[in-house]
Design a protein around this motif. Structure first.
Motif, PDB file in Angstrom:
ATOM      1  N   ARG A  50       0.831  -1.123  -0.063  1.00  0.00           N
ATOM      2  CA  ARG A  50      -0.015   0.015  -0.095  1.00  0.00           C
ATOM      3  C   ARG A  50       0.970   1.150  -0.073  1.00  0.00           C
ATOM      4  O   ARG A  50       0.548   2.218   0.711  1.00  0.00           O
ATOM      5  N   LEU A  51       1.894   0.976  -0.993  1.00  0.00           N
ATOM      6  CA  LEU A  51       2.933   2.152  -0.975  1.00  0.00           C
ATOM      7  C   LEU A  51       2.533   3.610  -1.381  1.00  0.00           C
ATOM      8  O   LEU A  51       2.722   4.724  -0.553  1.00  0.00           O
ATOM      9  N   ARG A  52       1.421   3.518  -2.296  1.00  0.00           N
ATOM     10  CA  ARG A  52       1.035   4.793  -2.795  1.00  0.00           C
ATOM     11  C   ARG A  52       0.413   5.590  -1.942  1.00  0.00           C
ATOM     12  O   ARG A  52       0.360   6.699  -1.672  1.00  0.00           O
ATOM     13  N   PRO A  53      -0.881   5.043  -1.367  1.00  0.00           N
ATOM     14  CA  PRO A  53      -1.522   5.744  -0.480  1.00  0.00           C
ATOM     15  C   PRO A  53      -1.006   6.155   0.748  1.00  0.00           C
ATOM     16  O   PRO A  53      -1.086   7.192   1.381  1.00  0.00           O
ATOM     17  N   MET A  54       0.170   5.410   1.065  1.00  0.00           N
ATOM     18  CA  MET A  54       0.869   5.725   2.358  1.00  0.00           C
ATOM     19  C   MET A  54       1.785   6.756   2.016  1.00  0.00           C
ATOM     20  O   MET A  54       1.934   7.759   3.149  1.00  0.00           O
ATOM     21  N   GLU A  66      -3.879  16.025   8.921  1.00  0.00           N
ATOM     22  CA  GLU A  66      -4.389  15.270   7.686  1.00  0.00           C
ATOM     23  C   GLU A  66      -5.955  15.589   7.647  1.00  0.00           C
ATOM     24  O   GLU A  66      -6.485  15.156   8.506  1.00  0.00           O
ATOM     25  N   PRO A  67      -6.288  15.994   6.282  1.00  0.00           N
ATOM     26  CA  PRO A  67      -7.684  16.313   6.259  1.00  0.00           C
ATOM     27  C   PRO A  67      -8.582  14.928   5.985  1.00  0.00           C
ATOM     28  O   PRO A  67      -8.046  14.129   5.408  1.00  0.00           O
ATOM     29  N   GLU A  68      -9.849  14.951   6.094  1.00  0.00           N
ATOM     30  CA  GLU A  68     -10.768  13.842   5.713  1.00  0.00           C
ATOM     31  C   GLU A  68     -10.708  13.756   4.314  1.00  0.00           C
ATOM     32  O   GLU A  68     -11.086  12.598   3.616  1.00  0.00           O
ATOM     33  N   THR A  69     -10.527  14.903   3.463  1.00  0.00           N
ATOM     34  CA  THR A  69     -10.733  14.668   2.136  1.00  0.00           C
ATOM     35  C   THR A  69      -9.598  13.867   1.444  1.00  0.00           C
ATOM     36  O   THR A  69      -9.466  13.347   0.507  1.00  0.00           O
ATOM     37  N   LEU A  70      -8.545  13.646   2.449  1.00  0.00           N
ATOM     38  CA  LEU A  70      -7.371  12.796   2.017  1.00  0.00           C
ATOM     39  C   LEU A  70      -7.534  11.280   1.652  1.00  0.00           C
ATOM     40  O   LEU A  70      -7.517  10.629   0.888  1.00  0.00           O
ATOM     41  N   LYS A  71      -8.623  10.731   2.483  1.00  0.00           N
ATOM     42  CA  LYS A  71      -9.103   9.359   2.421  1.00  0.00           C
ATOM     43  C   LYS A  71      -9.580   8.997   1.123  1.00  0.00           C
ATOM     44  O   LYS A  71      -9.109   7.643   0.548  1.00  0.00           O
ATOM     45  N   PRO A  72     -10.332   9.532   0.611  1.00  0.00           N
ATOM     46  CA  PRO A  72     -11.011   8.973  -0.780  1.00  0.00           C
ATOM     47  C   PRO A  72      -9.995   8.960  -1.922  1.00  0.00           C
ATOM     48  O   PRO A  72     -10.023   8.267  -2.787  1.00  0.00           O
ATOM     49  N   PHE A  73      -8.916   9.972  -1.627  1.00  0.00           N
ATOM     50  CA  PHE A  73      -8.012  10.013  -2.628  1.00  0.00           C
ATOM     51  C   PHE A  73      -6.988   8.763  -2.444  1.00  0.00           C
ATOM     52  O   PHE A  73      -6.377   8.183  -3.383  1.00  0.00           O
ATOM     53  N   MET A  74      -6.505   8.417  -1.118  1.00  0.00           N
ATOM     54  CA  MET A  74      -5.998   7.230  -1.018  1.00  0.00           C
ATOM     55  C   MET A  74      -6.459   6.120  -1.705  1.00  0.00           C
ATOM     56  O   MET A  74      -5.667   5.403  -2.063  1.00  0.00           O
ATOM     57  N   ALA A  75      -7.736   5.921  -1.227  1.00  0.00           N
ATOM     58  CA  ALA A  75      -8.494   4.753  -1.891  1.00  0.00           C
ATOM     59  C   ALA A  75      -8.461   4.773  -3.318  1.00  0.00           C
ATOM     60  O   ALA A  75      -8.175   3.881  -4.113  1.00  0.00           O
ATOM     61  N   GLY A 151      -5.838  12.603 -12.564  1.00  0.00           N
ATOM     62  CA  GLY A 151      -6.162  12.257 -13.990  1.00  0.00           C
ATOM     63  C   GLY A 151      -5.027  12.334 -14.866  1.00  0.00           C
ATOM     64  O   GLY A 151      -4.844  11.446 -15.688  1.00  0.00           O
ATOM     65  N   ARG A 152      -4.289  13.244 -14.828  1.00  0.00           N
ATOM     66  CA  ARG A 152      -3.067  13.393 -15.749  1.00  0.00           C
ATOM     67  C   ARG A 152      -2.140  12.513 -15.332  1.00  0.00           C
ATOM     68  O   ARG A 152      -1.473  11.553 -16.276  1.00  0.00           O
ATOM     69  N   LYS A 153      -1.651  12.053 -14.161  1.00  0.00           N
ATOM     70  CA  LYS A 153      -0.512  11.290 -13.765  1.00  0.00           C
ATOM     71  C   LYS A 153      -1.184   9.797 -14.200  1.00  0.00           C
ATOM     72  O   LYS A 153      -0.010   8.549 -14.395  1.00  0.00           O
ATOM     73  N   ALA A 154      -2.205   9.649 -14.215  1.00  0.00           N
ATOM     74  CA  ALA A 154      -2.754   8.310 -14.577  1.00  0.00           C
ATOM     75  C   ALA A 154      -3.028   7.898 -15.706  1.00  0.00           C
ATOM     76  O   ALA A 154      -3.102   6.900 -16.443  1.00  0.00           O
ATOM     77  N   GLY A 155      -3.031   9.030 -16.580  1.00  0.00           N
ATOM     78  CA  GLY A 155      -3.166   8.952 -18.182  1.00  0.00           C
ATOM     79  C   GLY A 155      -2.272   8.868 -19.221  1.00  0.00           C
ATOM     80  O   GLY A 155      -1.092   8.395 -18.810  1.00  0.00           O
ATOM     81  N   ILE A 191       3.750   7.427  -8.479  1.00  0.00           N
ATOM     82  CA  ILE A 191       4.337   7.817  -6.964  1.00  0.00           C
ATOM     83  C   ILE A 191       4.309   9.488  -7.030  1.00  0.00           C
ATOM     84  O   ILE A 191       4.155   9.959  -6.053  1.00  0.00           O
ATOM     85  N   GLU A 192       4.401  10.099  -7.963  1.00  0.00           N
ATOM     86  CA  GLU A 192       4.348  11.689  -8.049  1.00  0.00           C
ATOM     87  C   GLU A 192       2.963  11.944  -7.667  1.00  0.00           C
ATOM     88  O   GLU A 192       2.809  12.954  -6.927  1.00  0.00           O
ATOM     89  N   CYS A 193       2.158  11.265  -8.251  1.00  0.00           N
ATOM     90  CA  CYS A 193       0.639  11.775  -8.207  1.00  0.00           C
ATOM     91  C   CYS A 193       0.449  11.503  -6.428  1.00  0.00           C
ATOM     92  O   CYS A 193      -0.140  12.485  -6.157  1.00  0.00           O
ATOM     93  N   ALA A 194       0.772  10.426  -6.001  1.00  0.00           N
ATOM     94  CA  ALA A 194       0.714  10.284  -4.602  1.00  0.00           C
ATOM     95  C   ALA A 194       1.200  11.327  -3.623  1.00  0.00           C
ATOM     96  O   ALA A 194       0.475  11.906  -2.927  1.00  0.00           O
ATOM     97  N   MET A 195       2.469  11.727  -4.010  1.00  0.00           N
ATOM     98  CA  MET A 195       3.181  12.546  -3.079  1.00  0.00           C
ATOM     99  C   MET A 195       2.618  14.068  -3.241  1.00  0.00           C
ATOM    100  O   MET A 195       2.719  14.868  -2.387  1.00  0.00           O
ATOM    101  N   MET A 196       2.342  14.499  -4.623  1.00  0.00           N
ATOM    102  CA  MET A 196       1.772  15.747  -5.032  1.00  0.00           C
ATOM    103  C   MET A 196       0.416  15.897  -4.338  1.00  0.00           C
ATOM    104  O   MET A 196       0.131  16.870  -3.831  1.00  0.00           O
ATOM    105  N   ILE A 197      -0.649  14.830  -4.483  1.00  0.00           N
ATOM    106  CA  ILE A 197      -1.861  15.137  -4.040  1.00  0.00           C
ATOM    107  C   ILE A 197      -1.751  15.379  -2.477  1.00  0.00           C
ATOM    108  O   ILE A 197      -2.485  15.920  -1.690  1.00  0.00           O
TER     109      ILE A 197
END
Length: 300
Positions: A50-54, A66-75, A151-155, A191-197
């Motif tokens: 679970r490295l990316r959400p971590m 840590e805001p609650e908004t983070l959790k849906p992005f982690m998932a 969207g951009r980092k996954a696309g 990995i960039e996506c994870a840390m940037m978000i």
């Protein structure tokens, strides 16, 4: 962080926390199409570090609470990562029968459902990320910016773009420039996506977000080079997936291009660059630093 043992204990606790978040955001298996929900859960809950959400969570903590908004992005990010693995394992791609020590999704559910399970995870990831708006309308600008990065980092300018080049160039030798582009996009982008978000939702400045992206870039490329090394030096029992798959698929890697010794030196160089940049931040997160080091120099 006092010891490797303490780090391992903390990591297990954090993984367990992330697993609970993933379960919370999975869809209920119901309706005539419930087999796809079952395949999604089989794929998503197959284990892993679970490295990316971590990384997302720990980067966010570098900048504040840590805001609650983070959790849906982690998932959501873990769903995107998982869909990419499901599709990577398909016969048309790497044609692997095992992932994380158990049968891959298309072996269990069939190739058709393997394709659809990946599609479903990708679509549902964005449904999940949009649920961040339910947590806080006040943070709409941050959430919108995070969605853009996702969207951009996954696309096509990120992970999928890297996969395209990787598939297109498999079976013959490629230059170091092409190989670097594959690694930067296929592995580094998420990995960039994870840390940037994490940085965005944690309230980092534009300059700090750019620095975080650069750290993640170094980490992502080093991570993939280490993967090349392990594909040659490790065992199937340790990795939980077939070894020598790069050789089988006639892929150019840092090992085939430079040899193991030079590949290891490159990993060390990129690791040092990432940690040096991390030390420039005024905020502290000892766990994040050790996580990056363990991630780069992992043995599985």
């Amino acid at each position: 962080m006092n010891s490797k043992e303490e780090f391992t204990i903390q990591m297990k606790m954090k993984v367990a926390e992330i697993e609970e978040i993933l379960k919370r955001y999975l869809p209920e298996a119901e309706g005539y199409q419930k087999v796809i929900m079952e395949a999604m859960e089989y794929s998503l809950m197959a284990g892993g570090k679970r490295l990316r959400p971590m990384l997302m969570q720990e980067t966010c903590r570098l900048f504040g609470e840590e805001p609650e908004t983070l959790k849906p992005f982690m998932a959501a990010l873990e769903m995107i990562h998982t869909y990419s693995l499901v599709h990577d394992d398909l016969p048309a791609m790497d044609n692997d029968e095992y992932r994380r020590g158990r049968k891959t999704t298309h072996i269990v559910y069939g190739e058709d459902m393997g394709i659809l399970a990946g599609d479903a995870l990708l679509n549902y990831a964005f449904e999940t990320a949009f649920r961040a708006f339910e947590q806080s309308l006040e943070d709409s600008l941050k959430i919108g910016r995070a969605l853009t990065v996702l969207g951009r980092k996954a696309g096509i300018y990120g992970m999928i773009g890297g996969q395209v080049i990787d598939v297109k160039e498999t079976g013959h030798a490629v230059s170091k420039d092409v190989l670097d582009t594959i690694y930067e996009l296929k592995t580094g982008a998420l990995i960039e996506c994870a840390m940037m978000i994490g940085a965005i939702l944690g309230g980092a400045s534009d300059a700090e977000i750019q620095s975080v992206e650069k750290i993640a870039h170094y980490v992502g490329v080093a991570f993939q080079i280490q993967d090349d090394i392990l594909d040659v030096t490790s065992t199937e029992e340790v990795l939980g997936k077939p070894i020598h798959s790069d050789e089988k698929n006639q892929k150019t890697t840092y090992v085939t291009l430079l040899g193991i010794e030079q590949a290891q030196k490159k990993v060390e160089e990129l690791s040092n660059e990432a940690i040096a940049l991390l030390h420039q931040f005024t905020g502290e997160n000892a766990y994040l630093e050790q996580l990056l080091i363990q991630l780069i120099h992992r043995d599985r």
